[in-house]
Design a protein around this motif. Sequence first.
Motif, PDB file in Angstrom:
ATOM      1  N   ASN A   1      57.690  61.589  89.316  1.00 31.23           N
ATOM      2  CA  ASN A   1      58.057  61.569  90.731  1.00 31.23           C
ATOM      3  C   ASN A   1      58.818  60.283  90.989  1.00 31.23           C
ATOM      4  N   GLY A   2      59.702  60.322  91.963  1.00 33.63           N
ATOM      5  CA  GLY A   2      60.451  59.122  92.283  1.00 33.63           C
ATOM      6  C   GLY A   2      60.991  59.150  93.689  1.00 33.63           C
ATOM      7  N   ALA A   3      61.448  58.009  94.123  1.00 32.51           N
ATOM      8  CA  ALA A   3      62.053  57.900  95.445  1.00 32.51           C
ATOM      9  C   ALA A   3      63.496  58.387  95.381  1.00 32.51           C
ATOM     10  N   MET A   4      63.995  58.822  96.481  1.00 31.08           N
ATOM     11  CA  MET A   4      65.366  59.321  96.628  1.00 31.08           C
ATOM     12  C   MET A   4      65.596  60.515  95.701  1.00 31.08           C
ATOM     13  N   SER A   5      66.837  60.828  95.415  1.00 32.64           N
ATOM     14  CA  SER A   5      67.119  61.984  94.571  1.00 32.64           C
ATOM     15  C   SER A   5      67.240  61.560  93.113  1.00 32.64           C
ATOM     16  N   ALA A   6      67.002  62.502  92.223  1.00 31.33           N
ATOM     17  CA  ALA A   6      67.091  62.229  90.791  1.00 31.33           C
ATOM     18  C   ALA A   6      68.549  62.269  90.368  1.00 31.33           C
ATOM     19  N   SER A   7      68.958  61.312  89.560  1.00 33.29           N
ATOM     20  CA  SER A   7      70.339  61.263  89.084  1.00 33.29           C
ATOM     21  C   SER A   7      70.476  62.086  87.804  1.00 33.29           C
ATOM     22  N   VAL A   8      71.708  62.354  87.417  1.00 31.40           N
ATOM     23  CA  VAL A   8      71.975  63.026  86.150  1.00 31.40           C
ATOM     24  C   VAL A   8      71.389  62.197  85.013  1.00 31.40           C
ATOM     25  N   GLU A   9      71.495  60.873  85.094  1.00 27.48           N
ATOM     26  CA  GLU A   9      70.950  59.990  84.061  1.00 27.48           C
ATOM     27  C   GLU A   9      69.429  60.124  83.963  1.00 27.48           C
ATOM     28  N   ASP A  10      68.738  60.284  85.107  1.00 28.58           N
ATOM     29  CA  ASP A  10      67.280  60.484  85.099  1.00 28.58           C
ATOM     30  C   ASP A  10      66.926  61.765  84.356  1.00 28.58           C
ATOM     31  N   MET A  11      67.693  62.831  84.603  1.00 28.55           N
ATOM     32  CA  MET A  11      67.445  64.119  83.948  1.00 28.55           C
ATOM     33  C   MET A  11      67.740  64.023  82.450  1.00 28.55           C
ATOM     34  N   GLU A  12      68.820  63.351  82.095  1.00 25.93           N
ATOM     35  CA  GLU A  12      69.147  63.155  80.675  1.00 25.93           C
ATOM     36  C   GLU A  12      68.040  62.397  79.964  1.00 25.93           C
ATOM     37  N   GLU A  13      67.581  61.322  80.582  1.00 25.96           N
ATOM     38  CA  GLU A  13      66.525  60.503  79.980  1.00 25.96           C
ATOM     39  C   GLU A  13      65.246  61.319  79.780  1.00 25.96           C
ATOM     40  N   ALA A  14      64.883  62.124  80.775  1.00 27.63           N
ATOM     41  CA  ALA A  14      63.670  62.932  80.675  1.00 27.63           C
ATOM     42  C   ALA A  14      63.760  63.926  79.518  1.00 27.63           C
ATOM     43  N   MET A  15      64.898  64.631  79.404  1.00 25.77           N
ATOM     44  CA  MET A  15      65.037  65.625  78.330  1.00 25.77           C
ATOM     45  C   MET A  15      65.157  64.958  76.963  1.00 25.77           C
ATOM     46  N   ASN A  16      65.947  63.892  76.866  1.00 25.51           N
ATOM     47  CA  ASN A  16      66.098  63.197  75.584  1.00 25.51           C
ATOM     48  C   ASN A  16      64.766  62.632  75.091  1.00 25.51           C
ATOM     49  N   ASN A  17      63.983  62.036  75.997  1.00 25.23           N
ATOM     50  CA  ASN A  17      62.681  61.485  75.613  1.00 25.23           C
ATOM     51  C   ASN A  17      61.731  62.583  75.140  1.00 25.23           C
ATOM     52  N   LEU A  18      61.756  63.733  75.821  1.00 29.39           N
ATOM     53  CA  LEU A  18      60.861  64.816  75.446  1.00 29.39           C
ATOM     54  C   LEU A  18      61.265  65.425  74.094  1.00 29.39           C
ATOM     55  N   ILE A  19      62.558  65.631  73.875  1.00 34.41           N
ATOM     56  CA  ILE A  19      63.020  66.156  72.585  1.00 34.41           C
ATOM     57  C   ILE A  19      62.651  65.180  71.464  1.00 34.41           C
ATOM     58  N   SER A  20      62.866  63.888  71.693  1.00 31.71           N
ATOM     59  CA  SER A  20      62.527  62.884  70.676  1.00 31.71           C
ATOM     60  C   SER A  20      61.035  62.898  70.364  1.00 31.71           C
ATOM     61  N   ALA A  21      60.193  63.081  71.387  1.00 31.74           N
ATOM     62  CA  ALA A  21      58.739  63.134  71.178  1.00 31.74           C
ATOM     63  C   ALA A  21      58.350  64.366  70.364  1.00 31.74           C
ATOM     64  N   VAL A  22      58.984  65.507  70.637  1.00 32.47           N
ATOM     65  CA  VAL A  22      58.681  66.725  69.878  1.00 32.47           C
ATOM     66  C   VAL A  22      59.177  66.586  68.436  1.00 32.47           C
ATOM     67  N   LEU A  23      60.347  65.975  68.235  1.00 30.57           N
ATOM     68  CA  LEU A  23      60.827  65.725  66.870  1.00 30.57           C
ATOM     69  C   LEU A  23      59.851  64.820  66.113  1.00 30.57           C
ATOM     70  N   LYS A  24      59.253  63.864  66.803  1.00 27.50           N
ATOM     71  CA  LYS A  24      58.258  62.981  66.186  1.00 27.50           C
ATOM     72  C   LYS A  24      57.016  63.776  65.780  1.00 27.50           C
ATOM     73  N   ASP A  25      56.616  64.748  66.624  1.00 26.32           N
ATOM     74  CA  ASP A  25      55.482  65.621  66.281  1.00 26.32           C
ATOM     75  C   ASP A  25      55.799  66.446  65.036  1.00 26.32           C
ATOM     76  N   ILE A  26      57.020  66.966  64.951  1.00 25.27           N
ATOM     77  CA  ILE A  26      57.440  67.745  63.788  1.00 25.27           C
ATOM     78  C   ILE A  26      57.396  66.869  62.539  1.00 25.27           C
ATOM     79  N   TYR A  27      57.913  65.656  62.653  1.00 28.29           N
ATOM     80  CA  TYR A  27      57.940  64.711  61.527  1.00 28.29           C
ATOM     81  C   TYR A  27      56.529  64.429  61.005  1.00 28.29           C
ATOM     82  N   ALA A  28      55.581  64.257  61.927  1.00 32.13           N
ATOM     83  CA  ALA A  28      54.229  63.837  61.554  1.00 32.13           C
ATOM     84  C   ALA A  28      53.267  64.998  61.316  1.00 32.13           C
ATOM     85  N   ASP A  29      53.738  66.244  61.389  1.00 32.06           N
ATOM     86  CA  ASP A  29      52.852  67.401  61.249  1.00 32.06           C
ATOM     87  C   ASP A  29      52.419  67.575  59.792  1.00 32.06           C
TER      88      ASP A  29
END
Length: 189
Positions: free
Chosen positions: A150-178
């Motif tokens: 959650n955040g103040a004001m509206s979400a920027s394109v950069e906020d959305m990019e960061e959220a998706m990139n961080n989540l993909i990187s976390a899932v790739l880390k799960d795959i690596y460590a499985d």
Amino acid sequence: MKKLLIAASVLALTACSAPSEPQLTINPQPVISAQPTAKGQALSIESRDLRTAQFIAVVDSGRQNVQPLHATQNLRVTLEEALSRQLRSQGYTLTESSQGTLRLDILEAIVNVKHSVMSHEMTTKLQLQLVVESPKGKFVKRYSGKSARNGAMSASVEDMEEAMNNLISAVLKDIYADPDLNTYMQENL
């Protein structure tokens, strides 16, 4: 007639240069192994995008104003390249002429943003499926992740990019460590 042709050309060129919808740049960070664990086992990799819609984000500003946003590049290609880099660093040899294949299926990848007057809620979901097939058998496993912010004001394109990139990187880390995936691939490829 020449003036009409010139006017039509100018109109067509200005239509091409009109501002377009914003797009998200997806650039996940795969895990790069310092010590390869695979012993050069050969593997071919392929991928499929099984999502029903190809956009990467949906922005709901209320009053039935919903805007889908796409990625600047093909998500399937981006994820396949990131997973390939990760597998190479683990010591796998990626080749087309392998008896063992790894297929990456994209089942879900979306950032949902709800804007109100003074704040936003952002939920990011990702679900991937890996299918490893070899003459010795088949291994299927799903990897997923979800984040909310959650955040103040509206979400920027950069906020959305960061959220998706961080989540993909976390899932790739799960795959690596499985351990199940790593054991199966080392014993059956």
